[in-house]
Design a protein around this motif. Structure first.
Motif, PDB file in Angstrom:
ATOM      1  N   VAL A 166     -11.322  -4.085  -4.354  1.00 53.42           N
ATOM      2  CA  VAL A 166     -10.088  -4.863  -4.219  1.00 53.42           C
ATOM      3  C   VAL A 166      -9.506  -5.168  -5.595  1.00 53.42           C
ATOM      4  CG1 VAL A 166      -9.118  -7.084  -3.494  1.00 53.42           C
ATOM      5  CG2 VAL A 166     -10.662  -5.838  -1.973  1.00 53.42           C
ATOM      6  N   ASP A 167     -10.340  -5.623  -6.506  1.00 53.54           N
ATOM      7  CA  ASP A 167      -9.871  -5.972  -7.850  1.00 53.54           C
ATOM      8  C   ASP A 167      -9.412  -4.738  -8.624  1.00 53.54           C
ATOM      9  OD1 ASP A 167     -10.370  -8.630  -7.391  1.00 53.54           O
ATOM     10  OD2 ASP A 167     -12.350  -8.622  -8.333  1.00 53.54           O
ATOM     11  N   ALA A 168     -10.186  -3.668  -8.537  1.00 56.35           N
ATOM     12  CA  ALA A 168      -9.859  -2.464  -9.317  1.00 56.35           C
ATOM     13  C   ALA A 168      -8.533  -1.849  -8.891  1.00 56.35           C
ATOM     14  CB  ALA A 168     -10.986  -1.431  -9.188  1.00 56.35           C
ATOM     15  N   ASN A 169      -8.215  -1.956  -7.600  1.00 57.73           N
ATOM     16  CA  ASN A 169      -6.988  -1.341  -7.090  1.00 57.73           C
ATOM     17  C   ASN A 169      -5.877  -2.357  -6.829  1.00 57.73           C
ATOM     18  OD1 ASN A 169      -7.763   1.671  -6.425  1.00 57.73           O
ATOM     19  ND2 ASN A 169      -9.481   0.424  -5.691  1.00 57.73           N
ATOM     20  N   GLU A 170      -6.112  -3.609  -7.240  1.00 61.58           N
ATOM     21  CA  GLU A 170      -5.121  -4.685  -7.065  1.00 61.58           C
ATOM     22  C   GLU A 170      -4.663  -4.797  -5.606  1.00 61.58           C
ATOM     23  OE1 GLU A 170      -2.156  -3.298  -9.888  1.00 61.58           O
ATOM     24  OE2 GLU A 170      -2.876  -4.772 -11.352  1.00 61.58           O
ATOM     25  N   LEU A 171      -5.610  -4.661  -4.692  1.00 62.20           N
ATOM     26  CA  LEU A 171      -5.257  -4.645  -3.272  1.00 62.20           C
ATOM     27  C   LEU A 171      -4.708  -5.980  -2.796  1.00 62.20           C
ATOM     28  CD1 LEU A 171      -8.194  -2.607  -1.643  1.00 62.20           C
ATOM     29  CD2 LEU A 171      -6.087  -1.797  -2.719  1.00 62.20           C
ATOM     30  N   ASP A 172      -5.113  -7.069  -3.432  1.00 58.26           N
ATOM     31  CA  ASP A 172      -4.674  -8.381  -2.970  1.00 58.26           C
ATOM     32  C   ASP A 172      -3.590  -8.993  -3.853  1.00 58.26           C
ATOM     33  OD1 ASP A 172      -5.135 -10.403  -0.904  1.00 58.26           O
ATOM     34  OD2 ASP A 172      -5.793 -11.695  -2.554  1.00 58.26           O
ATOM     35  N   THR A 173      -3.178  -8.266  -4.882  1.00 57.72           N
ATOM     36  CA  THR A 173      -2.175  -8.826  -5.801  1.00 57.72           C
ATOM     37  C   THR A 173      -0.926  -7.954  -5.925  1.00 57.72           C
ATOM     38  OG1 THR A 173      -3.312  -7.762  -7.671  1.00 57.72           O
ATOM     39  CG2 THR A 173      -3.910 -10.052  -7.166  1.00 57.72           C
ATOM     40  N   ARG A 174      -1.058  -6.692  -5.700  1.00 51.85           N
ATOM     41  CA  ARG A 174       0.089  -5.789  -5.851  1.00 51.85           C
ATOM     42  C   ARG A 174       1.017  -5.905  -4.640  1.00 51.85           C
ATOM     43  NH1 ARG A 174      -0.353   0.821  -6.280  1.00 51.85           N
ATOM     44  NH2 ARG A 174       1.906   1.265  -6.353  1.00 51.85           N
ATOM     45  N   ASP A 175       2.305  -5.951  -4.867  1.00 48.50           N
ATOM     46  CA  ASP A 175       3.295  -6.079  -3.797  1.00 48.50           C
ATOM     47  C   ASP A 175       4.080  -4.774  -3.699  1.00 48.50           C
ATOM     48  OD1 ASP A 175       5.141  -6.787  -1.911  1.00 48.50           O
ATOM     49  OD2 ASP A 175       5.857  -8.583  -2.954  1.00 48.50           O
ATOM     50  N   VAL A 176       3.572  -3.850  -2.856  1.00 46.17           N
ATOM     51  CA  VAL A 176       4.237  -2.554  -2.732  1.00 46.17           C
ATOM     52  C   VAL A 176       5.528  -2.672  -1.920  1.00 46.17           C
ATOM     53  CG1 VAL A 176       2.143  -1.189  -3.024  1.00 46.17           C
ATOM     54  CG2 VAL A 176       2.778  -1.983  -0.746  1.00 46.17           C
ATOM     55  N   SER A 177       5.639  -3.711  -1.103  1.00 47.71           N
ATOM     56  CA  SER A 177       6.892  -3.919  -0.365  1.00 47.71           C
ATOM     57  C   SER A 177       8.031  -4.208  -1.333  1.00 47.71           C
ATOM     58  CB  SER A 177       6.743  -5.079   0.622  1.00 47.71           C
ATOM     59  OG  SER A 177       5.765  -4.786   1.599  1.00 47.71           O
ATOM     60  N   ALA A 178       7.748  -5.022  -2.335  1.00 49.18           N
ATOM     61  CA  ALA A 178       8.765  -5.309  -3.348  1.00 49.18           C
ATOM     62  C   ALA A 178       9.093  -4.051  -4.146  1.00 49.18           C
ATOM     63  CB  ALA A 178       8.274  -6.416  -4.274  1.00 49.18           C
ATOM     64  N   GLU A 179       8.082  -3.229  -4.419  1.00 44.27           N
ATOM     65  CA  GLU A 179       8.323  -1.974  -5.132  1.00 44.27           C
ATOM     66  C   GLU A 179       9.241  -1.064  -4.322  1.00 44.27           C
ATOM     67  OE1 GLU A 179       4.644  -0.113  -6.198  1.00 44.27           O
ATOM     68  OE2 GLU A 179       3.768  -1.970  -6.968  1.00 44.27           O
ATOM     69  N   LYS A 180       9.019  -1.013  -3.004  1.00 45.65           N
ATOM     70  CA  LYS A 180       9.851  -0.172  -2.140  1.00 45.65           C
ATOM     71  C   LYS A 180      11.298  -0.670  -2.128  1.00 45.65           C
ATOM     72  CE  LYS A 180      10.036   1.629   2.605  1.00 45.65           C
ATOM     73  NZ  LYS A 180      11.273   0.996   3.060  1.00 45.65           N
ATOM     74  N   GLN A 181      11.469  -1.980  -2.031  1.00 41.85           N
ATOM     75  CA  GLN A 181      12.824  -2.536  -2.039  1.00 41.85           C
ATOM     76  C   GLN A 181      13.527  -2.244  -3.353  1.00 41.85           C
ATOM     77  OE1 GLN A 181      12.491  -6.692  -1.095  1.00 41.85           O
ATOM     78  NE2 GLN A 181      11.843  -6.321   1.027  1.00 41.85           N
ATOM     79  N   GLU A 182      12.797  -2.304  -4.448  1.00 43.26           N
ATOM     80  CA  GLU A 182      13.387  -2.015  -5.760  1.00 43.26           C
ATOM     81  C   GLU A 182      13.815  -0.550  -5.840  1.00 43.26           C
ATOM     82  OE1 GLU A 182      12.166  -2.231 -10.504  1.00 43.26           O
ATOM     83  OE2 GLU A 182      10.915  -3.217  -8.981  1.00 43.26           O
ATOM     84  N   LEU A 183      12.986   0.346  -5.318  1.00 39.54           N
ATOM     85  CA  LEU A 183      13.334   1.766  -5.310  1.00 39.54           C
ATOM     86  C   LEU A 183      14.573   2.020  -4.457  1.00 39.54           C
ATOM     87  CD1 LEU A 183       9.770   3.325  -4.951  1.00 39.54           C
ATOM     88  CD2 LEU A 183      11.279   3.519  -6.943  1.00 39.54           C
ATOM     89  N   GLU A 184      14.645   1.379  -3.301  1.00 41.21           N
ATOM     90  CA  GLU A 184      15.798   1.544  -2.425  1.00 41.21           C
ATOM     91  C   GLU A 184      17.068   1.016  -3.103  1.00 41.21           C
ATOM     92  OE1 GLU A 184      13.643   1.366   1.977  1.00 41.21           O
ATOM     93  OE2 GLU A 184      14.330  -0.491   1.001  1.00 41.21           O
ATOM     94  N   GLY A 185      16.937  -0.062  -3.859  1.00 44.82           N
ATOM     95  CA  GLY A 185      18.079  -0.583  -4.604  1.00 44.82           C
ATOM     96  C   GLY A 185      18.559   0.399  -5.646  1.00 44.82           C
ATOM     97  N   GLU A 186      17.617   1.062  -6.340  1.00 48.41           N
ATOM     98  CA  GLU A 186      17.996   2.054  -7.352  1.00 48.41           C
ATOM     99  C   GLU A 186      18.708   3.238  -6.707  1.00 48.41           C
ATOM    100  OE1 GLU A 186      14.821   3.280  -9.872  1.00 48.41           O
ATOM    101  OE2 GLU A 186      14.016   1.242 -10.107  1.00 48.41           O
ATOM    102  N   VAL A 187      18.186   3.679  -5.548  1.00 49.82           N
ATOM    103  CA  VAL A 187      18.823   4.799  -4.849  1.00 49.82           C
ATOM    104  C   VAL A 187      20.242   4.435  -4.431  1.00 49.82           C
ATOM    105  CG1 VAL A 187      18.757   6.187  -2.737  1.00 49.82           C
ATOM    106  CG2 VAL A 187      16.669   5.841  -4.073  1.00 49.82           C
ATOM    107  N   GLN A 188      20.409   3.211  -3.930  1.00 50.91           N
ATOM    108  CA  GLN A 188      21.727   2.764  -3.487  1.00 50.91           C
ATOM    109  C   GLN A 188      22.717   2.732  -4.666  1.00 50.91           C
ATOM    110  OE1 GLN A 188      22.641   2.352  -0.352  1.00 50.91           O
ATOM    111  NE2 GLN A 188      24.751   1.895  -1.003  1.00 50.91           N
TER     112      GLN A 188
END
Length: 482
Positions: A166-188
């Motif tokens: 969990v710690d090595a892969n930031e499973l409990d701290t990384r927010d991939v949903s926010a990353e996806k929204q940021e990518l969608e904003g860049e595409v837009q």
């Protein structure tokens, strides 16, 4: 004749004086021995009566606390609305007096009186250890004693390995949903800047709709079976601790450190999992049915606690699935082909890499929804998946198809993920919420409406003074603990 009579009379006088001297010595010795026996008897009786009295008050442990949670403690309120040392002191005094009370015995016309003549002069509890002392450390250590013989350390080694992943892969701290929204904003922004007339078809839009509506209704199909119990947290021990209105003991506690602290934390968590219910393993007599979820989320209702844990579990699984997808060349190629096609449809090939990332993150989210549903249904999901344990194909993921009623048998169970979340929760927070649950559950039982853990003694030190009508007095100090 006269001389013989005088000699016999002198001999009798010598014998009388000799016997008088001997008897005075023997009588003094006898009285000294009797008085020594009395003194020793008073001392021995004082020790015996003190031990009996302390054992008696410790035999008055709270029965409901033991029945439900396998914990031993003296409830100093004894069912009343006052929790203080005075109640325990009074009980101890009564036991001491009862064991010292000896009435005159009549036997064959003779009266045999109390040889020791003892009575209780003073009783004081000089020290107490309360279950809530040191942020609940006493409660926690009793829980560890109750569980440590039933749990193997192999599970602890596995748990530590899971935490490392969990710690090595930031499973409990990384927010991939926010990353996806940021990518969608860049595409837009790129689409607007290019002023393209074609609209980009985002295959992950249906997933975002699930996210907005909330995943609990998606992962639990029979929502009417969910518990809607609520609990007023204000009167419970955590709130009183924050307000500084709890009773405090005065025993010095030894601080655990290093491996001992980690071992204690592990055993404490296993105790909570054994004695408290969670989704799929509820106990109807408890104040809340999803107690372990409450320990993690801390809300006042079952459904809200389950919703928070399900969301957190989904986020953890989304990160874990993202880690796997980015390592699988074949699946990345599938996403790249679809991204190139979508970019070509809007005649903007430079956005293809961003669309590829959006597709992979959406695919991981769809898989995480399936994972949470499978876990809540009693299945198992590996912490990091591989090709053999991956469920959704790319196109099935965007349709959220074929997800109902599937049970996975490899990996971690829902209870194992709860172990991970508890390990990532502050121990002080976990302890305070656990004590909340104990208080709430005990208060539901008959005669325990005023039960409070800061009125439960796990250890006492008593200072007792015993007097005798023969002029002796003894003071004795004794400690007892569960």
């Amino acid at each position: 004749m006269k001389n013989n009579y005088r000699e016999k009379k002198n001999c009798r006088a010598y014998l009388t004086v000799y016997l008088a001297l001997i008897l005075s010595v023997l009588l003094s010795l006898a009285l000294t021995l009797i008085e020594g026996a009395r003194s020793g008897g008073i001392r021995l009786e004082t020790e015996c009566v003190t031990d009996i009295g302390l054992n008696s008050i410790f035999a008055e442990y709270h029965r409901e606390l033991f029945r439900q949670y396998d914990l031993f403690a003296i409830d100093c309120s004894y069912g009343s609305d006052y929790a203080g040392k005075g109640n325990v002191t009074q009980h101890l005094r009564e036991y001491l007096e009862r064991n010292l009370s000896i009435e005159d015995v009549f036997l064959s016309g003779w009266i045999y009186r109390d040889f020791l003549g003892m009575s209780v002069k003073d009783v004081e509890l000089t020290k107490v250890s309360i279950m809530t002392d040191d942020g609940g450390a006493v409660f926690r250590r009793q829980a560890v004693e109750a569980i440590k013989d039933d749990v193997g350390l192999t599970l602890m080694e596995e748990l530590l390995q899971w935490i490392q992943v969990v710690d090595a892969n930031e499973l409990d701290t990384r927010d991939v949903s926010a990353e996806k929204q940021e990518l969608e904003g860049e595409v837009q922004q790129m689409l607007e800047h290019a002023e393209t007339e074609s609209a980009l078809e985002n295959p992950t839009d249906c997933l975002e709709e699930v996210r907005r509506e909330g995943i609990l209704s998606w992962v639990v199909k029979d929502s009417h079976t969910l518990s809607h119990r609520t609990l007023d947290l204000e009167p419970l021990i955590e709130s009183r601790m924050k307000q500084g209105t709890v009773n405090r003991g005065n025993f010095s506690l030894e601080d655990a450190s290093g491996p001992e602290l980690l071992l204690e934390r592990f055993f404490f968590q296993e105790y909570l999992l054994k004695y408290m219910g969670h989704y799929g393993q509820e106990d109807e007599e408890n104040a809340l049915l999803y107690q372990v979820e409450y320990l993690i989320a801390g809300r006042d209702s079952d459904v809200e606690n389950l919703r928070i844990v399900a969301n957190r579990l989904c986020l953890l699984r989304q990160v874990a699935n993202t880690v796997y997808l980015f390592s699988d060349g074949e699946k990345c190629m599938e996403a790249e082909v679809l991204a190139d096609a979508l970019a070509a449809a809007v005649m903007l090939p430079e956005i293809a890499p961003l669309i590829k990332l959006i597709i992979l993150l959406g695919w991981a989210y769809a898989e995480s929804l399936y994972d949470v549903e499978a876990l809540l249904a009693g299945g198992r999901i590996p912490l990091i998946k591989d090709a053999g344990t991956w469920h959704y194909s790319m196109f099935a993921a965007f349709q959220l198809g074929d997800h109902g009623g599937v049970q996975e048998s490899q990996g971690l169970s829902y209870e194992d993920y709860l172990r991970i979340f508890m390990m990532l929760t502050s121990q002080d927070t976990l302890t305070a919420r656990a004590m909340n649950m104990v208080e709430a559950d005990i208060r539901q039982t008959p005669g325990n409406a005023n039960f409070r853990l800061d009125g439960c003694y796990a250890q006492v030190e008593a200072d007792i003074r015993i007097d005798s009508v023969y002029g002796y007095n003894y003071q004795i100090t004794r400690q007892r603990r569960y």
